[in-house]
Design a protein around this motif. Structure first.
Motif, PDB file in Angstrom:
ATOM      1  N   UNK A  37       0.835  -1.207   0.000  1.00 25.08           N
ATOM      2  CA  UNK A  37       0.000   0.000   0.000  1.00 25.08           C
ATOM      3  C   UNK A  37       0.865   1.250   0.000  1.00 25.08           C
ATOM      4  N   UNK A  38       1.904   1.253   0.895  1.00 26.91           N
ATOM      5  CA  UNK A  38       2.790   2.422   0.977  1.00 26.91           C
ATOM      6  C   UNK A  38       3.521   2.632  -0.343  1.00 26.91           C
ATOM      7  N   UNK A  39       4.063   1.547  -0.903  1.00 26.14           N
ATOM      8  CA  UNK A  39       4.794   1.671  -2.162  1.00 26.14           C
ATOM      9  C   UNK A  39       3.890   2.170  -3.277  1.00 26.14           C
ATOM     10  N   UNK A 192       4.413  10.148   5.236  1.00 25.59           N
ATOM     11  CA  UNK A 192       5.000   9.768   6.526  1.00 25.59           C
ATOM     12  C   UNK A 192       3.917   9.437   7.542  1.00 25.59           C
ATOM     13  N   UNK A 193       2.864  10.234   7.535  1.00 21.83           N
ATOM     14  CA  UNK A 193       1.759   9.950   8.457  1.00 21.83           C
ATOM     15  C   UNK A 193       1.087   8.612   8.126  1.00 21.83           C
ATOM     16  N   UNK A 194       0.903   8.374   6.831  1.00 23.99           N
ATOM     17  CA  UNK A 194       0.302   7.096   6.423  1.00 23.99           C
ATOM     18  C   UNK A 194       1.209   5.918   6.793  1.00 23.99           C
ATOM     19  N   UNK A 195       2.522   6.121   6.704  1.00 27.42           N
ATOM     20  CA  UNK A 195       3.446   5.044   7.081  1.00 27.42           C
ATOM     21  C   UNK A 195       3.320   4.738   8.563  1.00 27.42           C
ATOM     22  N   UNK A 196       3.173   5.816   9.386  1.00 23.55           N
ATOM     23  CA  UNK A 196       2.986   5.602  10.819  1.00 23.55           C
ATOM     24  C   UNK A 196       1.706   4.814  11.070  1.00 23.55           C
ATOM     25  N   UNK A 197       0.639   5.209  10.375  1.00 30.30           N
ATOM     26  CA  UNK A 197      -0.632   4.491  10.529  1.00 30.30           C
ATOM     27  C   UNK A 197      -0.485   3.032  10.094  1.00 30.30           C
ATOM     28  N   UNK A 201      -1.052  -0.189  12.295  1.00 30.80           N
ATOM     29  CA  UNK A 201      -1.984  -1.232  11.855  1.00 30.80           C
ATOM     30  C   UNK A 201      -1.319  -2.594  11.827  1.00 30.80           C
ATOM     31  N   UNK A 202      -0.068  -2.619  11.356  1.00 35.29           N
ATOM     32  CA  UNK A 202       0.659  -3.886  11.280  1.00 35.29           C
ATOM     33  C   UNK A 202       0.865  -4.478  12.677  1.00 35.29           C
ATOM     34  N   UNK A 203       1.253  -3.613  13.650  1.00 31.38           N
ATOM     35  CA  UNK A 203       1.456  -4.095  15.021  1.00 31.38           C
ATOM     36  C   UNK A 203       0.130  -4.591  15.609  1.00 31.38           C
ATOM     37  N   UNK A 204      -0.955  -3.813  15.387  1.00 36.03           N
ATOM     38  CA  UNK A 204      -2.263  -4.244  15.889  1.00 36.03           C
ATOM     39  C   UNK A 204      -2.709  -5.547  15.255  1.00 36.03           C
TER      40      UNK A 204
END
Length: 579
Positions: A37-39, A192-197, A201-204
């Motif tokens: 998604x990020x890429x 950058x904000x989306x990467x943090x989200x 999300x990945x950790x959750x």
């Protein structure tokens, strides 16, 4: 070979490993999806959200290459190099024009950008004109080892071109810095904000996957255990079903060989003993003559468990014409005939036996209380069905055979039946028997005067007298029309004469008490002292009957072994004997 416990442990380990693999696969899949998604978003930003910026940068590179080609052309020491640099300048100019046109179509067109565009275009026109003048000056000077840019006209034109080139690039830089770089910074901040989200999300997702995986693992172990038990139960059920179907197939094959009810019932008894269902199994059929239930086949179990019901009207299975299952004889809804038996509390299955739609009996099975199994019920039902079908075929065949061998008017055997039963009497070595040929005197006149209905009643009455007056083992048949044949085993001619005289006397008595007009009958008798075959003796009896007709009818004539035409009447119980 694994024990059930080890199999269960292996199943649990397998499902646990499968669940952990599923969890890791889910985590990796989620991570890959997030990275994707990020890429994909970055690609959208760089390749789709700011295509105008990319085109503007390409235009900047193109005009730089043009200016560099001009300077190289000025410094060229040979004609080939100069011409090549001029060609590079021309191609880069054309390319920068195309890209700038594309940029204008995609530009954001803010007020600052439009101002910069106007300034850029003004400087670009002046720069291109300066470059064209420089190229014309170069064309007038041949290439030499001397630096041409040191000549005053060329140096001045080159300096002017560089100045316009710098201003033109300055306007492009202003467009980049004042219009597109703020937009790019905003996009990067969003990424950058989306990467943090995405990381959150990945950790959750990982934590959720671990929790769900643990729950799935526990549930999977329970499911595997339950499925294993179901497989064991299903295997046992299939084994029982296979045994039951094999038993039913063998029973049907055996019943197909039965040619009468006795042999069929004998097969059923052996089948019930082999099946060993419960404490005892009894097959009970209704005796139509006595109107009572009789045990005709049994598994030979405990006699105390046999059904005591003899009246078919008291059997629930027969009354309801449906299978009755009683789990406990002490239950208030159980058959009352199950209570107070010597064997104590019990269960029972009563399956009706149906022949051509009519209930003719019941298959009664008793077992321990609450021990009725579905496969036992199915086996009993299959036995009852197979027996009912077999008895139906046997009885239908016997009925058709009886109809084929019986005269429909009188109920006596017909000629075909008599001929088929004769070998039982005449085929024995040294057999002694008598044959009588008889008919009703003046039967045609009786029909003509009183009608055929009266003639039929006369034939029926005569047939009834023959059945009542003669022995059960005597063969009596209607030969045809008003003619009858009687075969008496173990009887001499004189004995047959006396028996037939009794028939004549009983006929007179019966006629006195009936509405049939009076008539008489005549008989001719022969026995085994005459001829060698049954046909010889039958012909002799026929000849004696003709003699009785000539002598005045209403009599019995016995054909002796002497000359047929030398007739001497002997006194013998009122009978005439042909010597």
């Amino acid at each position: 070979m694994f024990s059930p416990a080890s199999l269960q442990t292996h199943h649990k380990a397998a499902v646990l490993a499968a669940c952990l693999m599923a969890i890791m696969t889910a985590v990796v899949a989620v991570g890959l999806h997030s990275i994707g998604v990020i890429s994909e978003h970055n690609a959208n930003v760089l390749e789709r959200r700011f295509p105008a910026l990319e085109l503007l940068l390409n235009v900047d590179r193109d005009i730089y290459q043009c200016q560099l080609a001009i300077e190289q052309a000025v410094r060229a020491t040979d004609a080939v190099t100069r011409d090549q640099q001029i060609d590079d300048y021309q191609s880069n100019i054309e390319q920068s024009d195309r890209r700038y046109a594309q940029y204008q179509q995609l530009a954001v067109l803010t007020s600052d950008e439009m101002t910069c565009q106007r300034n850029y275009q003004r400087y670009r026109v002046a720069w291109q004109q300066s470059c064209e003048r420089l190229l014309e000056q170069l064309a007038a000077i041949p290439p030499s080892t001397d630096n041409a840019d040191r000549t005053t006209p060329i140096a001045t034109s080159l300096s002017e071109s560089n100045s316009l080139f710098s201003r033109m690039r300055l306007e492009l830089d202003r467009i980049e810095e004042e219009v597109y770089e703020p937009m790019l910074d905003s996009a990067v901040t969003g990424l950058q904000q989306e990467a943090v989200v995405a990381r959150s999300t990945l950790i959750g997702t990982l934590i959720s996957a671990l929790v769900i995986g643990l729950a799935v693992t526990v549930s999977g172990v329970r499911t595997i255990h339950r499925q294993h038990q179901q497989l064991v139960d299903e295997h046992a059920m299939r084994a029982r079903e296979s045994q039951r179907k094999d038993f039913e197939t063998r029973l049907q094959r055996a019943l197909d060989l039965a040619r009468d009810e006795t042999s069929a019932l004998r097969i059923v008894g052996r089948a019930l003993r082999e099946a060993q269902i419960g404490a005892r199994s009894d097959m009970m059929l209704v005796d139509s003559a006595a109107d009572q239930l009789c045990i005709v086949a049994s598994s030979n179990g405990d006699a105390d468990s046999a059904c005591p019901v003899t009246d078919p009207h008291q059997c629930p299975a027969i009354l309801r014409n449906s299978e009755q299952v009683f789990a406990d004889s002490e239950s208030f809804e159980a058959c009352p005939h199950l209570r107070n038996r010597p064997i104590g509390r019990c269960s029972a299955v009563c399956t009706p036996i149906t022949v051509m739609g009519k209930t003719v009996g019941v298959l009664h099975n008793v077992n321990q209380p609450n021990a009725v199994a579905d496969d036992h019920v199915q086996t009993l039902d299959a036995v009852a069905t197979a027996v009912g079908q077999t008895l139906g075929l046997i009885r239908a065949f016997a009925q058709k055979e009886e109809q084929a061998n019986t005269d429909p008017l009188t109920g006596l055997s017909n000629r075909r039946s008599l001929e088929s039963r004769l070998p039982m009497i005449t085929g024995r070595p040294g057999a002694q028997y008598a044959v009588a040929f008889g008919d009703i005197d003046r039967f045609k006149r009786l029909n003509d005067v009183h009608g055929h209905d009266t003639g039929d009643r006369a034939l029926k009455l005569f047939s009834e007298v023959l059945r009542d007056a003669l022995r059960p083992n005597d063969l009596v048949a209607r030969w045809g029309g008003e003619e009858f044949v009687v075969v008496m085993p173990d009887t001499t001619g004189p004995q047959a004469v006396r028996a037939l005289d009794r028939v004549r006397q009983q006929l007179t008595t019966r006629l006195d008490h009936s509405d049939v007009p009076a008539y008489t009958a005549s008989f001719g008798v022969a026995d085994t002292t005459i001829g060698d075959t049954f046909e010889d003796r039958l012909n002799a009896a026929d000849e004696a009957l003709l003699q009785a007709k000539r002598d005045g009818r209403d009599r019995v004539i016995y054909h002796g072994v002497s000359d047929y035409y030398d007739i001497e009447v002997q006194e013998h119980e009122g009978a005439a004997v042909i010597d």
